[in-house]
Scaffold this motif. Structure first.
Motif, PDB file in Angstrom:
ATOM      1  N   LEU A  82     -89.160  66.084  91.683  1.00 51.94           N
ATOM      2  CA  LEU A  82     -88.287  67.149  91.741  1.00 51.94           C
ATOM      3  C   LEU A  82     -88.814  68.283  92.643  1.00 51.94           C
ATOM      4  CD1 LEU A  82     -86.626  67.348  88.367  1.00 51.94           C
ATOM      5  CD2 LEU A  82     -85.822  66.218  90.498  1.00 51.94           C
ATOM      6  N   TRP A  83     -90.117  68.568  92.559  1.00 53.23           N
ATOM      7  CA  TRP A  83     -90.969  69.554  93.312  1.00 53.23           C
ATOM      8  C   TRP A  83     -91.158  69.270  94.611  1.00 53.23           C
ATOM      9  CZ3 TRP A  83     -96.344  69.807  94.846  1.00 53.23           C
ATOM     10  CH2 TRP A  83     -96.740  70.904  95.227  1.00 53.23           C
TER      11      TRP A  83
ATOM     12  N   PRO B 195     -71.921  80.687  80.401  1.00 56.41           N
ATOM     13  CA  PRO B 195     -70.758  79.549  80.754  1.00 56.41           C
ATOM     14  C   PRO B 195     -71.895  78.118  80.741  1.00 56.41           C
ATOM     15  CG  PRO B 195     -70.338  81.276  82.284  1.00 56.41           C
ATOM     16  CD  PRO B 195     -71.605  81.707  81.649  1.00 56.41           C
ATOM     17  N   VAL B 196     -71.314  77.126  80.085  1.00 59.42           N
ATOM     18  CA  VAL B 196     -71.918  75.898  80.266  1.00 59.42           C
ATOM     19  C   VAL B 196     -71.917  75.319  81.533  1.00 59.42           C
ATOM     20  CG1 VAL B 196     -69.887  74.562  79.503  1.00 59.42           C
ATOM     21  CG2 VAL B 196     -71.986  73.857  78.829  1.00 59.42           C
ATOM     22  N   ASN B 197     -73.099  74.840  81.796  1.00 62.25           N
ATOM     23  CA  ASN B 197     -73.236  74.030  82.991  1.00 62.25           C
ATOM     24  C   ASN B 197     -73.398  72.374  82.573  1.00 62.25           C
ATOM     25  OD1 ASN B 197     -73.662  73.031  85.602  1.00 62.25           O
ATOM     26  ND2 ASN B 197     -75.396  74.393  85.996  1.00 62.25           N
ATOM     27  N   THR B 198     -72.418  71.650  83.006  1.00 58.43           N
ATOM     28  CA  THR B 198     -72.593  70.481  82.869  1.00 58.43           C
ATOM     29  C   THR B 198     -73.412  69.531  83.849  1.00 58.43           C
ATOM     30  OG1 THR B 198     -70.477  69.842  83.847  1.00 58.43           O
ATOM     31  CG2 THR B 198     -70.389  70.335  81.330  1.00 58.43           C
ATOM     32  N   SER B 199     -73.668  70.126  85.080  1.00 55.91           N
ATOM     33  CA  SER B 199     -74.169  69.465  85.913  1.00 55.91           C
ATOM     34  C   SER B 199     -75.607  69.736  86.097  1.00 55.91           C
ATOM     35  CB  SER B 199     -73.724  69.601  87.129  1.00 55.91           C
ATOM     36  OG  SER B 199     -72.261  69.147  87.317  1.00 55.91           O
ATOM     37  N   PRO B 200     -76.628  68.975  86.096  1.00 57.72           N
ATOM     38  CA  PRO B 200     -78.119  69.387  86.181  1.00 57.72           C
ATOM     39  C   PRO B 200     -78.122  69.893  87.381  1.00 57.72           C
ATOM     40  CG  PRO B 200     -77.900  67.067  85.193  1.00 57.72           C
ATOM     41  CD  PRO B 200     -76.487  67.513  85.641  1.00 57.72           C
ATOM     42  N   TRP B 201     -79.036  71.137  87.724  1.00 60.04           N
ATOM     43  CA  TRP B 201     -79.340  71.461  88.937  1.00 60.04           C
ATOM     44  C   TRP B 201     -79.767  70.553  90.086  1.00 60.04           C
ATOM     45  CZ3 TRP B 201     -83.941  71.440  91.599  1.00 60.04           C
ATOM     46  CH2 TRP B 201     -85.114  71.011  90.713  1.00 60.04           C
TER      47      TRP B 201
ATOM     48  N   PHE C 156     -84.499  69.023  83.698  1.00 57.43           N
ATOM     49  CA  PHE C 156     -83.065  69.210  84.276  1.00 57.43           C
ATOM     50  C   PHE C 156     -82.093  70.389  83.560  1.00 57.43           C
ATOM     51  CE2 PHE C 156     -83.718  64.480  83.762  1.00 57.43           C
ATOM     52  CZ  PHE C 156     -83.721  64.218  85.180  1.00 57.43           C
ATOM     53  N   GLY C 157     -82.898  71.446  83.030  1.00 56.48           N
ATOM     54  CA  GLY C 157     -82.233  72.415  82.521  1.00 56.48           C
ATOM     55  C   GLY C 157     -81.899  72.544  81.025  1.00 56.48           C
ATOM     56  N   VAL C 158     -81.485  73.991  80.579  1.00 52.74           N
ATOM     57  CA  VAL C 158     -81.302  73.972  78.778  1.00 52.74           C
ATOM     58  C   VAL C 158     -79.918  73.403  78.608  1.00 52.74           C
ATOM     59  CG1 VAL C 158     -80.513  75.554  77.414  1.00 52.74           C
ATOM     60  CG2 VAL C 158     -82.648  76.087  78.816  1.00 52.74           C
ATOM     61  N   SER C 159     -78.916  73.475  79.566  1.00 53.78           N
ATOM     62  CA  SER C 159     -77.485  73.081  79.386  1.00 53.78           C
ATOM     63  C   SER C 159     -77.680  71.336  79.171  1.00 53.78           C
ATOM     64  CB  SER C 159     -76.472  73.371  80.491  1.00 53.78           C
ATOM     65  OG  SER C 159     -76.396  74.600  80.284  1.00 53.78           O
ATOM     66  N   THR C 160     -78.107  70.642  79.975  1.00 54.78           N
ATOM     67  CA  THR C 160     -78.477  69.401  80.028  1.00 54.78           C
ATOM     68  C   THR C 160     -78.981  68.966  78.789  1.00 54.78           C
ATOM     69  OG1 THR C 160     -78.670  68.951  82.703  1.00 54.78           O
ATOM     70  CG2 THR C 160     -79.354  67.235  81.120  1.00 54.78           C
TER      71      THR C 160
ATOM     72  N   TRP D  90     -80.343  62.392  94.390  1.00 53.18           N
ATOM     73  CA  TRP D  90     -80.740  61.913  92.833  1.00 53.18           C
ATOM     74  C   TRP D  90     -80.876  60.253  92.878  1.00 53.18           C
ATOM     75  CZ3 TRP D  90     -83.499  62.425  88.756  1.00 53.18           C
ATOM     76  CH2 TRP D  90     -83.461  61.890  87.848  1.00 53.18           C
ATOM     77  N   TYR D  91     -80.113  59.580  93.727  1.00 54.21           N
ATOM     78  CA  TYR D  91     -80.024  58.098  93.926  1.00 54.21           C
ATOM     79  C   TYR D  91     -81.650  57.813  94.280  1.00 54.21           C
ATOM     80  CZ  TYR D  91     -75.012  58.454  94.338  1.00 54.21           C
ATOM     81  OH  TYR D  91     -73.740  58.592  94.152  1.00 54.21           O
ATOM     82  N   LEU D  92     -81.968  58.641  95.233  1.00 55.92           N
ATOM     83  CA  LEU D  92     -83.343  58.079  95.918  1.00 55.92           C
ATOM     84  C   LEU D  92     -84.563  58.272  94.908  1.00 55.92           C
ATOM     85  CD1 LEU D  92     -82.666  59.087  99.595  1.00 55.92           C
ATOM     86  CD2 LEU D  92     -82.721  56.963  98.799  1.00 55.92           C
ATOM     87  N   ILE D  93     -84.497  59.618  94.376  1.00 58.13           N
ATOM     88  CA  ILE D  93     -85.610  59.977  93.371  1.00 58.13           C
ATOM     89  C   ILE D  93     -85.373  58.953  92.177  1.00 58.13           C
ATOM     90  CG2 ILE D  93     -85.990  61.704  91.520  1.00 58.13           C
ATOM     91  CD1 ILE D  93     -85.044  63.818  93.452  1.00 58.13           C
TER      92      ILE D  93
END
Length: 240
Positions: free
Chosen positions: A28-29, A123-129, A190-194, A47-50
């Protein structure tokens, strides 16, 4: 088919999760900014390639360790990693697990959204950044052909390693809780929401595996949680 399994301590299990975590952070970095700098590359493919870089080593490590334990045929490899056909009891456990995960996730999402409406939570974020979840339109939907193999590698890779190898060999009491927390920590990038919304999956799936000792059940539950949600986002079926 009986096969020898080398016991793992909680320290060894944590080290395996930590190595995978650090590799994910590195991707990710380093890899994600590089992919985002490529002007002709659709954001959905990042994300596919990662994933193609992240998940095959998980499969390879699980197979390598099973091979080191003496699993020198395909049948022995599958048995070593607890992969076997589904029984009637397994199907019932899988159905119960899927229902529990979906219900728990729905309750968390609804509760968070309600508290956010009261300004008690952001607000909740359902998508990882790091994952583009915007709908695919027109010919871009063909990109799902690149997503599908990565999705298989994702589900199979995590379940062979986390459940088939690590959890089945962990020697501590209440090991499913420990695996669930380590798996949750793996998703920290992926973050707190995820992490919060994934909590039902992170706890229910290791619990069901502990009862069934069948990695196929874990693969099914994981796939039925991740797959439909991703496809719904890709086809614009989720509320904006």
């Amino acid at each position: 088919m009986k096969c020898r399994r080398t016991p793992l301590t909680i320290t060894q299990a944590a080290a395996i999760f930590a190595a995978a975590f650090l590799y994910l952070v590195l991707l990710l970095w380093w890899m994600l900014p590089f992919l985002r700098s490529q002007p002709g590359l659709h954001p959905a493919t990042h994300w596919y390639l990662i994933g193609y870089a992240l998940f095959p080593p998980m499969i390879g490590y699980a197979l390598w360790q099973a091979r080191r334990e003496g699993a020198d045929t395909l049948a022995k490899l599958l048995a070593s990693l607890c992969v076997r056909p589904m029984t009637h009891r397994d199907w019932k456990s899988a159905a119960a697990g899927i229902f529990a995960v979906l219900a728990g996730t729905g309750l968390l999402l609804g509760g968070w959204s309600h508290l956010a409406g009261l300004d008690w939570l952001p607000p909740v974020n359902t998508s990882p950044w790091c994952i583009d979840m915007s709908p695919l339109e027109g010919s871009n939907r063909l990109l799902l052909l690149a997503w599908a193999p990565m999705f298989v590698l994702n589900i199979v890779g995590e379940e062979l390693l986390w459940r088939g190898y690590v959890q089945s060999r962990l020697t501590i009491r209440h090991r499913w809780q420990a695996i669930g927390l380590l798996w949750l920590a793996f998703h920290l990038p992926f973050g707190v929401s995820t992490m919060v919304l994934s909590l039902p999956l992170m706890l229910v799936l290791p619990f069901v595996f502990e009862r069934t000792q069948n990695t196929t059940v874990a693969i099914l539950i994981h796939a039925m949680f991740n797959g439909p949600a991703f496809l719904a986002a890709a086809f614009g079926l989720l509320p904006g």
